[in-house]
Design a protein around this motif. Structure first.
Motif, PDB file in Angstrom:
ATOM      1  N   GLY A   1      44.667  25.304  44.022  1.00  0.00           N
ATOM      2  CA  GLY A   1      44.716  26.055  45.268  1.00  0.00           C
ATOM      3  C   GLY A   1      44.920  27.540  45.018  1.00  0.00           C
ATOM      4  N   MET A   2      45.808  27.879  44.084  1.00  0.00           N
ATOM      5  CA  MET A   2      46.054  29.287  43.775  1.00  0.00           C
ATOM      6  C   MET A   2      44.818  29.937  43.166  1.00  0.00           C
ATOM      7  SD  MET A   2      49.996  29.333  42.405  1.00  0.00           S
ATOM      8  CE  MET A   2      49.692  28.094  41.150  1.00  0.00           C
ATOM      9  N   ALA A   3      44.180  29.244  42.213  1.00  0.00           N
ATOM     10  CA  ALA A   3      42.993  29.805  41.570  1.00  0.00           C
ATOM     11  C   ALA A   3      41.866  29.990  42.580  1.00  0.00           C
ATOM     12  CB  ALA A   3      42.538  28.894  40.430  1.00  0.00           C
ATOM     13  N   GLY A   4      41.637  28.968  43.400  1.00  0.00           N
ATOM     14  CA  GLY A   4      40.583  29.066  44.404  1.00  0.00           C
ATOM     15  C   GLY A   4      40.874  30.112  45.455  1.00  0.00           C
ATOM     16  N   TYR A   5      42.127  30.181  45.885  1.00  0.00           N
ATOM     17  CA  TYR A   5      42.532  31.157  46.898  1.00  0.00           C
ATOM     18  C   TYR A   5      42.330  32.576  46.383  1.00  0.00           C
ATOM     19  CZ  TYR A   5      45.691  33.978  49.771  1.00  0.00           C
ATOM     20  OH  TYR A   5      46.230  34.963  50.559  1.00  0.00           O
ATOM     21  N   VAL A   6      42.797  32.851  45.160  1.00  0.00           N
ATOM     22  CA  VAL A   6      42.684  34.199  44.610  1.00  0.00           C
ATOM     23  C   VAL A   6      41.228  34.575  44.369  1.00  0.00           C
ATOM     24  CG1 VAL A   6      43.228  35.637  42.608  1.00  0.00           C
ATOM     25  CG2 VAL A   6      44.993  34.194  43.623  1.00  0.00           C
ATOM     26  N   ALA A   7      40.433  33.623  43.852  1.00  0.00           N
ATOM     27  CA  ALA A   7      39.017  33.906  43.635  1.00  0.00           C
ATOM     28  C   ALA A   7      38.327  34.223  44.957  1.00  0.00           C
ATOM     29  CB  ALA A   7      38.344  32.713  42.952  1.00  0.00           C
ATOM     30  N   ALA A   8      38.607  33.413  45.984  1.00  0.00           N
ATOM     31  CA  ALA A   8      37.995  33.653  47.292  1.00  0.00           C
ATOM     32  C   ALA A   8      38.505  34.949  47.912  1.00  0.00           C
ATOM     33  CB  ALA A   8      38.292  32.476  48.223  1.00  0.00           C
ATOM     34  N   TYR A   9      39.784  35.264  47.694  1.00  0.00           N
ATOM     35  CA  TYR A   9      40.355  36.516  48.194  1.00  0.00           C
ATOM     36  C   TYR A   9      39.601  37.706  47.610  1.00  0.00           C
ATOM     37  CZ  TYR A   9      44.115  39.753  49.575  1.00  0.00           C
ATOM     38  OH  TYR A   9      44.842  40.777  50.143  1.00  0.00           O
ATOM     39  N   ARG A  10      39.353  37.649  46.316  1.00  0.00           N
ATOM     40  CA  ARG A  10      38.642  38.753  45.666  1.00  0.00           C
ATOM     41  C   ARG A  10      37.181  38.787  46.094  1.00  0.00           C
ATOM     42  NH1 ARG A  10      41.574  41.247  41.622  1.00  0.00           N
ATOM     43  NH2 ARG A  10      39.687  42.073  40.659  1.00  0.00           N
ATOM     44  N   ILE A  11      36.583  37.631  46.358  1.00  0.00           N
ATOM     45  CA  ILE A  11      35.223  37.629  46.895  1.00  0.00           C
ATOM     46  C   ILE A  11      35.205  38.303  48.257  1.00  0.00           C
ATOM     47  CG2 ILE A  11      33.369  36.162  47.777  1.00  0.00           C
ATOM     48  CD1 ILE A  11      34.086  34.146  45.583  1.00  0.00           C
TER      49      ILE A  11
END
Length: 459
Positions: free
Chosen positions: A171-181
């Motif tokens: 969840g953290m990895a996906g959230y941060v990646a999507a946040y940066r996208i």
């Protein structure tokens, strides 16, 4: 949470399981909400800075515009409202967390539209630069930042409450990646779109309004995530007795409980100082990176193409690398790795300043910055999540912590333009590296006093 890793004790998921966890509905929703949270940030930061740089606004004024992000720093003041109160009608229909999400997302889309339609009519100064930002522009930027900060309060609370231990790293990895996208879409993406509008012959006075209109439409993805999400089982639900007086009492009780629970912990003030300073180096450099690239001779289309293309891939790779790192290393080790990497990456821009507008090296610098920044952010989000206490206080405590991280991005980084005036670009980025040392010193101090062992024992 285990003392040694961010996963539950004794779990060692296979690579297939590590991939499958990203397909769980709760993780997918958090990823979509990460995009929605990251989207508004560049609209009052990088994108607005490019807009002002193009209009010949001086660098010091652009640096001061970081202060419009103060709501990110002060959001803990109204976070107790999110924990204690419902949104009329929407919370009854969707639940407290989702009701707040939908309300802020709809208002945020409207605020982005309002900001985009402001005239960047700075009054010209004697030397030809532009000063005196119009009132409407300031109001629009602050409004977007305020609603974006409120959305962050709710998304962070939802993420912490909804994901179980086995889903936290993904969840953290996906959230941060999507946040940066989301940041890249509203930053490099909107800048590139504006350049394309100009190429197609749209009037120069209208292209930025169209760009911000597209950004507002992108909020639909976050609204979709809110509508398909399920309310966390542990989300607070409080009976609404006592009218206005009862509501005020609930807000006060929530705020007092959240802050007192945190401040009575061991080394509480050192923890808060560390949270404030850990990403300061990254924030100080990032606040003026777009202005740096444009001012040394790149056009905005080139900048956008590199950041949107190569930078996006590097950010995604860095986010998932941070997630894998979090699965197999202790939290304190991950913080050391992320802290050193995000500091050292700024030196690439010092070299860029000496080389000049070389596209190949800018591509390399952006890869390094996005990759290391994403790793550091994933690890830092993991640390902040581990600090949150009772679920009745999730939004308030997490808002306090993330508000402190915004101090570096807003108040402390607002003087970056003045540092540049003294040092020039090459030495400015060296100064940003030095600015990261106090955060690492606090990390070592907390490690020596057993702070991370205490976090592991609580998990």
């Amino acid at each position: 949470m285990s003392e040694n890793t961010l996963e539950a004790p004794g779990t060692r998921a296979s690579m297939l399981d590590a991939v499958k966890v990203y397909l769980r509905p709760s993780v997918l929703v958090v990823i979509l909400l990460g995009f929605s949270s990251g989207l508004p940030l560049a609209l009052t930061g990088t994108t607005l800075a490019v807009w002002m740089t193009e209009r010949k606004v001086d660098i010091a004024t652009i640096g001061l515009f970081h202060l419009v992000g103060l709501p990110y720093t002060l959001k803990f003041l109204w976070a107790p409202l999110v924990d204690a109160l419902d949104v009329p009608l929407l919370s009854h229909w969707l639940g407290r967390r989702r009701g707040w999400l939908l309300a802020t997302q709809l208002l945020l889309a409207a605020a982005i539209l309002y900001l985009g339609f402001q005239d960047l009519g700075f009054a010209p100064s004697a030397d030809g630069t532009r000063m005196a930002a119009p009132f409407g522009l300031i109001v629009g930027a602050v409004l977007v930042a305020f609603l974006s900060a409120t959305q962050d309060i709710v998304v962070d609370a939802y993420r912490v409450e909804k994901l179980d231990t086995s889903e936290q790293a993904a969840g953290m990895a996906g959230y941060v990646a999507a946040y940066r996208i989301g940041m890249l879409v509203s930053g490099a993406g909107i800048i590139a779109l504006v350049a394309w509008f100009e190429f197609k012959g749209l009037p120069h006075a209208q292209v930025w309004a169209w760009g911000y209109g597209v950004a507002a439409a992108c909020m639909a993805l976050g609204i979709f995530a809110t509508l398909i999400a399920r309310e966390p089982d542990g989300a607070p639900r409080v009976a609404h007795e006592g009218g206005a007086l009862g509501a005020l009492k609930r807000v006060f009780t929530t705020a007092f409980g959240a802050f007192s629970e945190f401040l009575t912990r061991s080394h509480a003030f050192a923890i808060l100082a560390f949270v404030t300073l850990y990403k300061f180096s990254d924030a100080l450099a990032g606040g003026l990176t777009a202005s740096f690239v444009i001012s040394i001779g790149f056009d905005k289309a080139t900048y956008a193409a590199i950041v949107k293309g190569v930078g996006l891939l590097a950010a995604l790779a860095g986010g998932f690398a941070g997630g894998m790192l979090a699965r197999g290393r202790s939290l304190v080790t991950c913080l050391w790795i992320g802290g050193v990497l995000q500091m050292a990456s700024n030196l690439a821009f010092s070299v860029q300043a000496m080389i000049g507008p070389d596209v190949g090296f800018l591509t390399f610098a952006m890869i390094v910055e996005n990759f290391t920044g994403a790793i550091g952010t994933v690890i830092f989000v993991a640390y902040l999540s581990s600090l949150c206490g009772a679920r009745a206080h999730t939004a308030t405590q997490y808002a306090l912590l993330t508000a402190l991280t915004a101090v570096g991005r807003t108040v402390l980084a607002s003087g970056g333009g003045y540092i540049y005036d003294v040092t020039g670009w090459a030495w400015f980025f060296v100064v940003t590296v030095i600015a990261g040392l106090p955060g690492l010193a606090l990390l070592g101090w907390l490690q020596a006093r057993g702070h991370f062992r205490e976090l592991g024992a609580k998990g």
